[in-house]
Scaffold this active site. Structure first.
Site, mmCIF file in Angstrom:
data_model
loop_
_atom_site.group_PDB
_atom_site.id
_atom_site.type_symbol
_atom_site.label_atom_id
_atom_site.label_comp_id
_atom_site.label_asym_id
_atom_site.label_seq_id
_atom_site.Cartn_x
_atom_site.Cartn_y
_atom_site.Cartn_z
ATOM 1 N N GLY A 53 0.899 -1.238 0.027
ATOM 2 C CA GLY A 53 -0.077 0.015 -0.040
ATOM 3 C C GLY A 53 0.925 1.241 0.097
ATOM 4 O O GLY A 53 2.130 1.261 0.334
ATOM 5 N N GLN A 58 3.236 9.841 1.501
ATOM 6 C CA GLN A 58 4.529 9.219 1.293
ATOM 7 C C GLN A 58 5.481 9.602 0.009
ATOM 8 O O GLN A 58 6.661 9.314 -0.140
ATOM 9 C CB GLN A 58 4.327 7.730 1.381
ATOM 10 C CG GLN A 58 3.717 7.163 2.851
ATOM 11 C CD GLN A 58 3.503 5.743 2.694
ATOM 12 O OE1 GLN A 58 2.470 5.211 2.323
ATOM 13 N NE2 GLN A 58 4.516 5.072 3.126
ATOM 14 N N CYS A 101 6.260 -0.110 7.086
ATOM 15 C CA CYS A 101 6.006 1.011 6.431
ATOM 16 C C CYS A 101 7.064 1.417 5.516
ATOM 17 O O CYS A 101 8.154 1.506 6.011
ATOM 18 C CB CYS A 101 5.503 2.149 7.366
ATOM 19 S SG CYS A 101 5.216 3.560 6.363
ATOM 20 N N LEU A 102 6.876 1.825 4.148
ATOM 21 C CA LEU A 102 8.027 2.183 3.412
ATOM 22 C C LEU A 102 8.528 3.565 3.805
ATOM 23 O O LEU A 102 9.583 3.844 3.401
ATOM 24 C CB LEU A 102 7.462 2.414 1.906
ATOM 25 C CG LEU A 102 7.098 1.338 1.258
ATOM 26 C CD1 LEU A 102 6.525 1.553 0.075
ATOM 27 C CD2 LEU A 102 8.356 0.199 0.720
ATOM 28 N N HIS A 143 -4.171 1.148 7.674
ATOM 29 C CA HIS A 143 -2.792 1.589 7.633
ATOM 30 C C HIS A 143 -2.817 2.691 6.857
ATOM 31 O O HIS A 143 -2.155 4.072 7.161
ATOM 32 C CB HIS A 143 -1.660 0.770 7.460
ATOM 33 C CG HIS A 143 -0.433 1.041 7.248
ATOM 34 N ND1 HIS A 143 0.657 0.493 8.074
ATOM 35 C CD2 HIS A 143 0.216 1.955 6.532
ATOM 36 C CE1 HIS A 143 1.857 1.084 7.849
ATOM 37 N NE2 HIS A 143 1.715 1.807 6.902
ATOM 38 N N GLU A 144 -3.306 2.733 5.434
ATOM 39 C CA GLU A 144 -3.044 3.598 4.513
ATOM 40 C C GLU A 144 -3.848 4.767 4.839
ATOM 41 O O GLU A 144 -3.467 5.813 4.532
ATOM 42 C CB GLU A 144 -3.246 3.087 2.955
ATOM 43 C CG GLU A 144 -2.428 2.027 2.798
ATOM 44 C CD GLU A 144 -0.954 2.212 2.864
ATOM 45 O OE1 GLU A 144 -0.412 3.557 2.671
ATOM 46 O OE2 GLU A 144 -0.209 1.369 3.050
ATOM 47 N N HIS A 147 -2.565 7.172 7.127
ATOM 48 C CA HIS A 147 -1.488 8.041 6.858
ATOM 49 C C HIS A 147 -2.129 9.457 6.421
ATOM 50 O O HIS A 147 -1.483 10.496 6.443
ATOM 51 C CB HIS A 147 -0.880 7.427 5.418
ATOM 52 C CG HIS A 147 0.293 6.627 5.768
ATOM 53 N ND1 HIS A 147 1.534 7.178 6.176
ATOM 54 C CD2 HIS A 147 0.689 5.383 5.503
ATOM 55 C CE1 HIS A 147 2.376 6.141 6.327
ATOM 56 N NE2 HIS A 147 1.803 5.028 5.857
HETATM 57 NI NI NI Z 1 3.002 3.489 5.654
#
Ligand code: NI
Length: 177
Positions: A53, A58, A101-102, A143-144, A147
């Site tokens: 995701g 991000q 998480c990236l 999670h997304e 953000h």
């Molecule tokens: Ni993330």
């Protein structure tokens, strides 16, 4: 903003403690070319960085758009693009899942969340749709969407764990920058 013929491109990732990751993103007022471009960039960047995701902040864009694809790499993709997503139902039963998480490289911790959610969003043409999700997809969506409100998975951890990760990542970014 990107024009109609702009190329889809893998975007550099914003890494914690980049402050854009803590901002509440702006709702998308109209799903126009710039939003479609954003969704394309998000998808391309998610696959390039092998995430399940990715959320707009991000890649440095403070607007409410995310993509998820929880399909295993060797199976057909199941890309879901969501504009202005909103969780409208949470289950009472929870699921424990190791999240990463990236934007927080090399960190992973168990997080407890509702195991089932119903999410409403707009698609890339601005048409409303609903997703009912459980398991990994429910986790990824929550999670997304977090953000977009400046919330990160470390916010669900104990203060001690959170501060350890915070210190590690600040040090890492200081060395990188
Ligand atoms: Ni993330």
């Amino acid at each position: 903003m990107a024009g109609k013929d702009a190329e889809v491109a893998v975007q550099p990732l914003r890494i914690y403690p980049d402050e854009i990751l803590r901002q509440v993103c702006e709702p998308v007022a109209r799903v126009d070319d710039s939003v479609q471009q954003l969704l394309d960039d998000l998808g391309e960047s998610m696959y390039a960085h092998q995430g399940v995701g990715l959320a707009a902040p991000q890649i440095g864009v403070s607007r409410r758009a995310v993509v998820v694809d929880v399909a295993p790499r060797d199976e057909e993709s199941q890309l879901i693009e969501l504009v202005n997503p909103r969780v409208v139902e949470f289950s009472e039963e929870t699921i424990d899942f190791e999240e990463g998480c990236l934007s927080l490289p090399d960190e992973a911790e168990m997080v407890t969340r509702p195991g089932r959610v119903v999410v409403e969003a707009l698609d890339r043409r601005g048409k409303p749709f609903t997703v009912e999700a459980e398991g990994l997809l429910a986790v990824a969506l929550q999670h997304e969407i977090d953000h977009l409100d400046g919330r990160l998975f470390i916010d669900y951890l104990s203060r001690l764990k959170r501060s350890l990760i915070d210190r590690r990542l600040r040090k890492r970014q200081a060395q990188a920058g």
